[in-house]
Design a protein around this motif. Structure first.
Motif, mmCIF file in Angstrom:
data_model
loop_
_atom_site.group_PDB
_atom_site.id
_atom_site.type_symbol
_atom_site.label_atom_id
_atom_site.label_comp_id
_atom_site.label_asym_id
_atom_site.label_seq_id
_atom_site.Cartn_x
_atom_site.Cartn_y
_atom_site.Cartn_z
ATOM 1 N N LEU A 79 8.438 -4.555 3.594
ATOM 2 C CA LEU A 79 8.602 -3.857 2.319
ATOM 3 C C LEU A 79 8.233 -2.384 2.458
ATOM 4 O O LEU A 79 7.296 -2.039 3.157
ATOM 5 N N ASP A 80 8.987 -1.529 1.767
ATOM 6 C CA ASP A 80 8.687 -0.103 1.768
ATOM 7 C C ASP A 80 7.963 0.326 0.504
ATOM 8 O O ASP A 80 7.345 1.380 0.465
ATOM 9 N N ARG A 81 8.067 -0.481 -0.539
ATOM 10 C CA ARG A 81 7.412 -0.135 -1.795
ATOM 11 C C ARG A 81 7.313 -1.386 -2.652
ATOM 12 O O ARG A 81 8.172 -2.257 -2.585
ATOM 13 N N LYS A 82 6.258 -1.451 -3.457
ATOM 14 C CA LYS A 82 6.105 -2.571 -4.392
ATOM 15 C C LYS A 82 5.603 -2.008 -5.705
ATOM 16 O O LYS A 82 4.571 -1.347 -5.743
ATOM 17 N N THR A 83 6.348 -2.230 -6.766
ATOM 18 C CA THR A 83 6.084 -1.589 -8.053
ATOM 19 C C THR A 83 6.034 -2.622 -9.172
ATOM 20 O O THR A 83 6.854 -3.541 -9.217
ATOM 21 N N ILE A 84 5.075 -2.428 -10.071
ATOM 22 C CA ILE A 84 4.997 -3.274 -11.265
ATOM 23 C C ILE A 84 5.943 -2.735 -12.330
ATOM 24 O O ILE A 84 5.978 -1.528 -12.578
ATOM 25 N N TYR A 123 -3.302 -0.966 -7.392
ATOM 26 C CA TYR A 123 -2.129 -0.207 -7.828
ATOM 27 C C TYR A 123 -2.541 1.195 -8.259
ATOM 28 O O TYR A 123 -3.504 1.368 -9.005
ATOM 29 N N ARG A 146 -0.773 -0.618 -0.862
ATOM 30 C CA ARG A 146 -0.483 -1.093 0.504
ATOM 31 C C ARG A 146 0.820 -0.487 1.022
ATOM 32 O O ARG A 146 1.013 -0.374 2.216
ATOM 33 N N TYR A 147 1.728 -0.135 0.099
ATOM 34 C CA TYR A 147 3.028 0.410 0.501
ATOM 35 C C TYR A 147 3.109 1.918 0.255
ATOM 36 O O TYR A 147 4.168 2.505 0.375
ATOM 37 N N LEU A 148 1.985 2.518 -0.126
ATOM 38 C CA LEU A 148 1.897 3.979 -0.160
ATOM 39 C C LEU A 148 1.131 4.354 1.112
ATOM 40 O O LEU A 148 1.538 3.974 2.195
ATOM 41 N N GLU A 198 7.693 -6.369 -9.419
ATOM 42 C CA GLU A 198 6.981 -7.563 -9.861
ATOM 43 C C GLU A 198 6.514 -7.358 -11.291
ATOM 44 O O GLU A 198 6.302 -6.237 -11.734
ATOM 45 N N ASN A 228 -1.237 3.863 -10.573
ATOM 46 C CA ASN A 228 -0.293 3.772 -11.675
ATOM 47 C C ASN A 228 0.465 2.440 -11.510
ATOM 48 O O ASN A 228 -0.173 1.412 -11.640
ATOM 49 N N ASP A 229 1.724 2.405 -11.140
ATOM 50 C CA ASP A 229 2.395 1.103 -11.017
ATOM 51 C C ASP A 229 2.676 0.692 -9.578
ATOM 52 O O ASP A 229 3.263 -0.362 -9.345
ATOM 53 N N ASP A 230 2.276 1.515 -8.615
ATOM 54 C CA ASP A 230 2.658 1.231 -7.228
ATOM 55 C C ASP A 230 1.522 0.634 -6.400
ATOM 56 O O ASP A 230 0.405 1.146 -6.391
ATOM 57 N N ASP A 231 1.829 -0.453 -5.695
ATOM 58 C CA ASP A 231 0.871 -1.119 -4.811
ATOM 59 C C ASP A 231 0.536 -0.164 -3.659
ATOM 60 O O ASP A 231 1.428 0.257 -2.915
ATOM 61 N N GLY A 249 6.030 -9.777 5.769
ATOM 62 C CA GLY A 249 6.428 -9.141 4.507
ATOM 63 C C GLY A 249 5.828 -7.756 4.318
ATOM 64 O O GLY A 249 6.498 -6.834 3.840
ATOM 65 N N GLU A 250 4.560 -7.612 4.697
ATOM 66 C CA GLU A 250 3.903 -6.322 4.453
ATOM 67 C C GLU A 250 4.549 -5.202 5.267
ATOM 68 O O GLU A 250 4.615 -4.064 4.825
#
Lengths: 315, 93
Positions: free
Chosen positions: A233-238, B60, B67-69, A202, B62-65, A229-230
């Motif tokens: 998904l396995d990962r969400k990165t900016i 987040y 919720r998914y860590l 994103e 660093n850049d990772d949400d 969705g939560e």
């Protein structure tokens, strides 16, 4: 190749191309699905057709109907194309700060543009469309963020196409947006192979967040909640604009002229490739580069383009 | 561990206008709990009453949400940057 009966039949069945020469890990392949070849120029042609055909089947739209949809560009363009061919009128609620080409393309297809404040980003466009739809009950609001025909288009088509072409896929990386692509493709691929990892990238929320007064102005697409969705998904990165633009430029080395959000997906794939030992990462390129020429993305000084990109919606 | 915690504009009034704070802690949960204890104006805004993340808040590492860590149990390292951001609708779509 047979003759298509009309342009809408050419939506989908997009090519998957090996661009592993850009992979930082020789044991990790990167494959890119080129959605820019769709007739309206983006992956959103798929959901435009799915939303409208679903509404025709269920009788929500009848000949001559007027539709309204919030879109920062591609869904609006795809819907404008389908509406033009099928004889509907389309009104698109468009944030002011989208690239000029997106606005021009909407005009090409005859959509009527209603502007929403740029400072409120896509959230503002969604809110305005909801208000206008409530005030004009004869307008049909198919609501891409909340309509299951959006992820279904990817579950029934995009996902199976990827599985058909690359059953060795280990990771699927795509932009978040409405979450329709990730939900539909991710669900399909995990049904075929539960070990497949689904990664979202994103853009940073940047300045548009300043338009929010409090957290309750926040927004999660209803389809994301309805489709788990939560859990999916396995990962969400900016991925920031600088990385997105740098990778968009690198794609030119392999002959791929893609939009800026493709660079973000590729940055995500490169990150995945660095973290795993071996595998095959499939990414989606939502659109081609044509709509971003005015940003100077390929030609101007990178730092200047980054500053410009912070002020437009490119995802 | 010492980390930088960045706050969105809307939450800054509750921390005397600071865009970011230096925080100590081993996990995201520990750091956020310290935050709402030190700045009671943020309680209910970042964490809910039962101690989970507010649904319209994304955090987040660093850049990772996160919720998914490992969610609130996600471990942090010295020099990490933690950002709190409101959930917003994605773009292009």
């Amino acid at each position: 190749m047979t003759v298509a009966k009309n342009i809408l039949e050419t939506i989908g069945n997009t090519p998957l191309v090996d661009i592993s020469s850009l992979s930082p890990n020789p044991q990790v392949k990167i494959l890119i699905k080129l959605e820019g070849v769709n007739p309206g120029g983006s992956i959103k042609d798929r959901i435009a057709l799915s939303l409208i055909e679903d509404a025709e089947r269920t009788g929500r739209i009848t000949p001559g109907a007027t539709l309204i949809e919030p879109s920062s560009g591609n869904t609006g363009i795809g819907m404008a194309l389908v509406c033009r061919v099928r004889g509907y009128t389309l009104k698109v609620v468009l944030p002011q700060n989208v690239s000029i080409e997106r606005r021009q393309l909407l005009e090409v297809w005859g959509a009527q543009i209603i502007e929403s404040p740029g400072s409120e980003g896509s959230n503002g466009a969604v809110r305005m469309a909801q208000r206008l739809a409530a005030e004009n009950p004869d307008w049909v609001f198919l609501y891409q963020y909340g309509n299951d025909a959006n992820p279904r288009a990817h579950y029934e088509h995009t996902g199976p196409e990827i599985w058909r072409d690359a059953p060795e896929v280990t990771h699927f990386v795509a932009g978040l947006g409405t979450s329709g692509t990730l939900l539909g493709v991710g669900k399909y691929l995990k049904e075929k192979n539960p070990a497949v990892q689904v990664w979202a990238v994103e853009p940073p929320t940047g300045e548009m967040v300043d338009g929010l007064r409090n957290l309750d102005d926040g927004y999660i697409p209803p389809i994301f909640l309805q489709n788990g969705g939560e859990e999916l998904l396995d990962r969400k990165t900016i991925v920031g604009p600088k990385d997105s633009l740098a990778w968009t430029r690198r794609l030119i080395d392999v002959g791929v002229f893609a939009g800026i959000s493709t660079g973000a997906a590729l940055a995500g794939a490169v990150k995945a490739a660095q973290l795993i030992e071996s595998g095959t990462v499939v990414i989606v390129s939502p659109d081609g580069g044509w709509k971003y020429l005015s940003t100077g993305a390929w030609t101007d000084d990178l730092d200047e383009v980054v500053e410009r990109a912070k002020r437009i919606i490119y995802f | 561990m010492s980390v930088e915690l960045r706050l969105p504009t809307m939450l800054r009034p509750a921390v005397n206008g600071a865009p970011s704070l230096t925080m100590e802690g081993e996990t995201i949960g520990e750091i956020l709990t310290t935050l709402v204890t030190e700045y009671p104006g943020l309680s209910g805004q970042v964490l809910t009453d039962d101690g989970s993340l507010h649904r319209f808040v994304n955090v987040y590492l660093n850049d990772d949400d996160v919720r998914y860590l490992d969610k609130l149990e996600t471990k942090v390292a010295d020099g990490d940057v933690i950002s709190i951001l409101p959930a917003v609708a994605g773009g292009a779509s």
